[in-house]
Design an enzyme around this catalytic site. Structure first.
Site, short mmCIF file in Angstrom:
data_model
loop_
_atom_site.label_atom_id
_atom_site.label_comp_id
_atom_site.label_asym_id
_atom_site.label_seq_id
_atom_site.Cartn_x
_atom_site.Cartn_y
_atom_site.Cartn_z
N GLU A 569 0.81 -1.23 0.00
CA GLU A 569 0.00 0.00 0.00
C GLU A 569 0.84 1.27 0.00
O GLU A 569 0.65 2.17 0.81
CB GLU A 569 -0.96 0.00 1.21
CG GLU A 569 -1.97 -1.13 1.16
CD GLU A 569 -3.02 -1.04 2.25
OE1 GLU A 569 -2.89 -0.18 3.15
OE2 GLU A 569 -3.97 -1.83 2.22
N GLU A 642 -4.78 -8.84 0.31
CA GLU A 642 -5.34 -8.51 1.64
C GLU A 642 -6.84 -8.35 1.49
O GLU A 642 -7.32 -7.56 0.68
CB GLU A 642 -4.70 -7.23 2.17
CG GLU A 642 -5.08 -6.88 3.60
CD GLU A 642 -4.26 -5.71 4.12
OE1 GLU A 642 -3.03 -5.68 3.88
OE2 GLU A 642 -4.84 -4.81 4.76
#
Length: 931
Positions: A569, A642
């Site tokens: 991220e 995720e």
């Protein structure tokens, strides 16, 4: 005594790894000693206070200008902006200032650089930034030199590409802030490459540390601190800081003429290490392993002193990270000619097995890196004997090489292995390579390497294949901490955590968001668990590429690893700059290992930036966009890097913001169904397998840990555990929740049932509440009126009831019971027994409403090293001898000493019958375990 199956399996695996080679073989000249025992520890920094950040910085004052819209993509415009000093919008700021005050965005900081220090040339000039919060882009004289991601860690910038010998030299820094405060928060200085010998203070040899605490490592000096609501919630409301360690050890005189390597598998964080007062180096990452050659500073035939300063006052992540020497420490003794540190790599190639699972012969290739620390060239013979999982010889690799004095050489060799034993999830068979180095017929080194033979393949349309078999990745993401002990997890705890995930039918483990302990990868190898091994952050600086190199060199022999993840991220993930950084990281990996795909976890920017470079598209959430992305990039394999982020609190069936609890009725179907139903999705990693300290969500104080886990911080299952067991496993099952809902009599309740059967029928006190079809990858809910008694569910297939689950209303707690994960331990001061504690009624039923305080006492060669209960809002101490139950359960962790014998653990609580447990602590040889 008959061992539980998991304990027997653990001992058998360890026994296999310690099986003797050949009785006639001479002892290896290489010796590797664990250095975990007998350290001294001091909490806090005891050096004399240094100068302030401003005084230590070559730049005290900056010109600063906020930028509203972020980074302009035009390089020419950026270069002009970096030099622009016009306009009243430039204000004054100082090193150490928070220039953002919570504003999210960008700001320019600009200042002239002073003349280089005497003796420094422009070609050697390096500028060190001690701390920038968050990311930044560095310009000199309008030329971009470096993009640095991450925050609050030091980094170096080479000035030669843009330095003007006739001056002036204008430094400009574009700082990005993503949360909280930010700016150039630490000093900026010309880098010094050496540090003198320490003659005073805690790094000095003769420093008196007798008042320091005696500790063994792994050790986490943060976990024992009291919770403080004024500290960082993301770090679990635990105050962080600095700690010092010292250890004295004797070296035999026989080590004269040998090379000595001091290895640290992990120190959190920003560590500095000295030996006998001599500075060895600084290592900033709290997650990567590192080593120092201590040959020149060591004194064989005498006592030596290691000193370590760990600075955990700054974060690397946004979760609990602890502090200290939290992984193992080793000292390796070798001959002058030896295999380099992490210098063996064994890979295999073979045709992908067919539907019958039969494997053709495999080619095993070894790459052995040799080092010659001697003064003359060495003619080396390299022999690697391959032993299968039964200890039988399967092949031999042989090669010769000349290694120049003071040089190194990589020696390749290969051999055919007929009828290879494949590593798989069901049968994780491992090979060992025994590599021997001889010079002039004399054995100078021997190294053992564990590896596996298997095939992996990611197909853009059909997902992941292991040994030719389609396998849906059913994984979890996990941080590295546990109730009672924080980040300092003994090997047995790592074994325990992988077993708990396997019991749930999980087959994948994402190391979020950093490289794990080596021993965790060993457990994944032995137990059959696929691994997504992850680097901490994105970047192309020498420091970050060095961390990537460390990750791959250390871990590439593990067959469990089926992909390398470079980052998670990152703000630049969808940009051209981010793609270039990732390309540099990918190239670094490929120089060390070409056998696995390279990926990262992206929560935005899909289709741009990193997507255009990586081998696999990792998707953090965004399940609604899978189909569109696959249509746009039909040749790029995809997986859920995720997913879920489902928040629940074990045993709670209603939200309670005041106490910080979240109902167990939050569903996870939405995240797994799109993965399970789309063949092109290779699988997913659920956030998270276990609750973890820090990042409390959705509530802050009094919560001190996350609610994301499928299990709590102790490893006790939450309700969703059975959802995953139903749809990840193959065994027929049905599960009903506990049926002790005191105060809810006569009220309507939602009863959630998990099953993988065709139909489920629910009964309350024998009365059927109806029979319902079970949607695949779903769950069933009934609305019933609560009445104490019994809740029962029957699962049907083909119209026949094949499995039943029953829960009865518990009475008052009358007794304490123990459920240990193992009863036979190794007397090595590191092994632990993880003991579940349950409060039960007179009929042996766990009492979900029980919250009694349980007091533990222990006799014999052991000690209590941690307690927990999985309560996300508990502020009780981890390092003590008592713990309250949370919904009828708590946990105690017992560690062995170096003495053998019987350890007796007793638990008491007023009004309850006590529990008593005996654990046997024996030498490793008595248990056929080599640690």
């Amino acid at each position: 005594m008959k061992l539980p199956l998991f304990a027997a399996a653990w001992l058998a695996a360890a026994a296999l790894c310690s099986a003797p080679l050949r009785a006639a073989e001479p002892a290896s000249p290489r010796q590797r000693d664990r250095m975990d025992l007998n350290w001294r520890f001091h909490a806090g920094d005891i050096l004399q206070p240094g100068a302030s950040a401003v005084e230590r910085s070559i730049i005290a004052e900056w010109k600063m200008r906020p930028v509203a819209q972020g980074i302009d993509a035009d390089p020419a415009h950026m270069a002009a902006t970096a030099l622009d000093s016009s306009g009243a919008e430039w204000s004054t700021a100082r090193t150490g200032d928070d220039i953002f005050h919570g504003r999210i965005g960008f700001a320019w900081m600009r200042a002239p650089l002073p003349a280089l220090p005497a003796g420094t040339t422009p070609q050697s000039a390096v500028l060190r930034f001690d701390s920038v919060d968050d990311a930044c882009t560095i310009y000199l004289n309008g030329q971009r030199l470096l993009v640095h991601t991450g925050w609050s860690d030091a980094f170096d910038v080479a000035l030669a590409p843009a330095w003007r010998s006739d001056g002036p030299n204008v430094l400009a820094v574009l700082v990005e802030n993503t949360d909280g405060g930010g700016g150039i928060t630490g000093p900026v200085a010309y880098s010094k490459q050496t540090q003198p010998t320490m003659t005073s203070g805690p790094a000095a040899e003769r420093f008196d540390d007798r008042t320091w605490a005696k500790v063994d490592v792994p050790h986490d000096y943060v976990v024992g601190a009291a919770f403080d609501p004024a500290t960082d919630p993301n770090h679990g409301f635990k105050p962080m800081g600095i700690g010092w360690y010292r250890k004295q050890f004797a070296l035999p005189a026989s080590d004269r003429g040998k090379r000595l390597l001091l290895e640290f598998d992990g120190i959190y964080r920003d560590s500095q290490v000295w030996l006998n007062g001599h500075f060895l180096g600084r290592h900033q990452s709290g997650y990567t392993s590192f080593a120092y050659d201590i040959t020149d500073a060591a004194r064989p035939g005498s006592v030596n002193t290691i000193a370590v300063r760990a600075d955990a006052s700054r974060p690397e992540g946004w979760w609990y990270e602890g502090g200290g020497i939290y992984r193992h420490v080793y000292l390796t003794h070798t001959s002058l000619v030896h295999v380099a540190h992490w210098g063996t790599f064994f890979s295999s190639s073979l045709p992908e097995p067919g539907a019958d699972g039969r494997a053709d012969a495999a080619t095993v290739t070894g790459r052995i890196t040799l080092q010659n620390e001697g003064s003359a060239p060495a003619e080396c013979r390299v022999t690697s004997r391959l032993l299968d999982s039964n200890g039988h010889e399967a092949g031999t690799l042989e090669a010769r090489a000349t290694v120049s004095a003071g040089g190194s050489a990589e020696v390749p060799a290969s051999a055919q292995v007929a009828n290879p034993q494949l590593w798989s999830l069901e049968t994780p068979r491992l090979y060992r390579a025994i590599t021997s180095i001889t010079v002039d017929g004399k054995l100078v080194d021997r190294v053992e390497t564990t590896f596996g033979i298997r095939t992996i393949r990611f197909d853009a349309n059909l997902g992941f294949f292991l040994n030719g078999k389609s396998v849906k990745i059913k994984g979890t993401c996990n941080h590295q901490d546990m109730a009672g002990i924080g980040i300092a997890m003994p090997d047995r705890v790592l074994n325990f955590r992988i077993r708990k995930l396997k019991e749930m039918a999980s087959n994948g483990y994402r190391c979020s968001h950093n490289p794990p302990a080596v021993e965790l990868l060993d457990e994944c190898d032995r137990q059959g668990m696929l691994v997504m091994d992850e680097n901490r952050k994105l970047g192309d600086s020498s420091e970050i590429l060095g961390q990537v190199t460390t990750l791959v060199l250390r871990d590439r022999n593990h067959p469990s690893i089926m992909m390398w993840s470079m980052c998670n991220e990152e703000g630049l993930q969808g940009t051209e700059v981010g793609g270039k950084m990732f390309a540099a990281m990918k190239q670094t990996v490929l120089g060390l290992d070409t056998t696995r795909p390279i990926s990262c976890a992206m929560n935005g920017g899909w289709g741009k930036g990193i997507t255009l470079v990586e081998d696999l598209q990792g998707c953090n959430y965004g399940e609604g966009g899978y189909d569109a992305f696959h249509a746009q990039f039909p040749n790029l394999p995809m997986y859920g890097s995720e997913t879920a982020s489902t928040v629940t609190s074990r045993g709670e069936f209603g939200d309670d913001a005041t106490r910080g609890y979240v109902t167990e009725l939050h569903s996870t179907d939405h995240s797994w169904k799109p993965i399970a139903e789309k063949p092109f999705m290779a699988g997913s990693f659920v956030w998270t397998g276990f609750d973890y300290r820090g990042e409390p969500s959705p509530y802050r104080w009094p919560c001190v840990n996350s609610h994301f886990g499928i299990m709590d911080t102790c490893g006790f299952p939450k309700e969703n555990w059975w959802y995953y067991q139903a749809w990840w496993g193959e065994k027929p099952m049905v599960h009903v929740p506990q049926w002790t809902r005191t105060g809810q009599e006569g009220k309507p309740l939602t009863v959630r049932v998990f099953s993988n059967c065709d139909e489920v029928e629910l009964f309350v006190n024998g009365a059927s509440q109806g029979r319902k079809p079970m949607e695949r990858n779903g769950h069933l809910d009934w609305q019933v009126t609560y009445a104490p008694g019994a809740l029962e569910a029957k699962g049907y297939r083909g119209g026949q009831a094949i499995v039943t689950d029953r829960s009865e209303t518990a009475g008052a707690a009358t007794q304490i019971t123990f459920t240990p994960d193992a009863t036979r331990l190794v007397a090595d001061r590191e092994d632990v027994g993880i003991v579940a504690v349950e409060l039960r009624d007179a009929k042996g039923r766990i009492v979900p409403t029980a919250a009694n305080d349980v007091v533990f006492t222990l006799t014999g060669p052991g000690k209590i090293v941690g307690v927990g209960n999985g309560d996300p809002s508990s502020h009780e101490a981890d390092k003590t001898s008592h713990r309250s139950a949370f919904h009828g359960r708590c946990m105690v962790i017992v560690q062995t000493t170096d003495r053998t014998g019987t350890i007796t653990l007793t638990a008491t609580s007023p009004g309850l019958s006590p529990a008593r447990l005996t654990l046997q602590s024996a030498r490793a040889s008595a248990l056929t375990v080599s640690r």
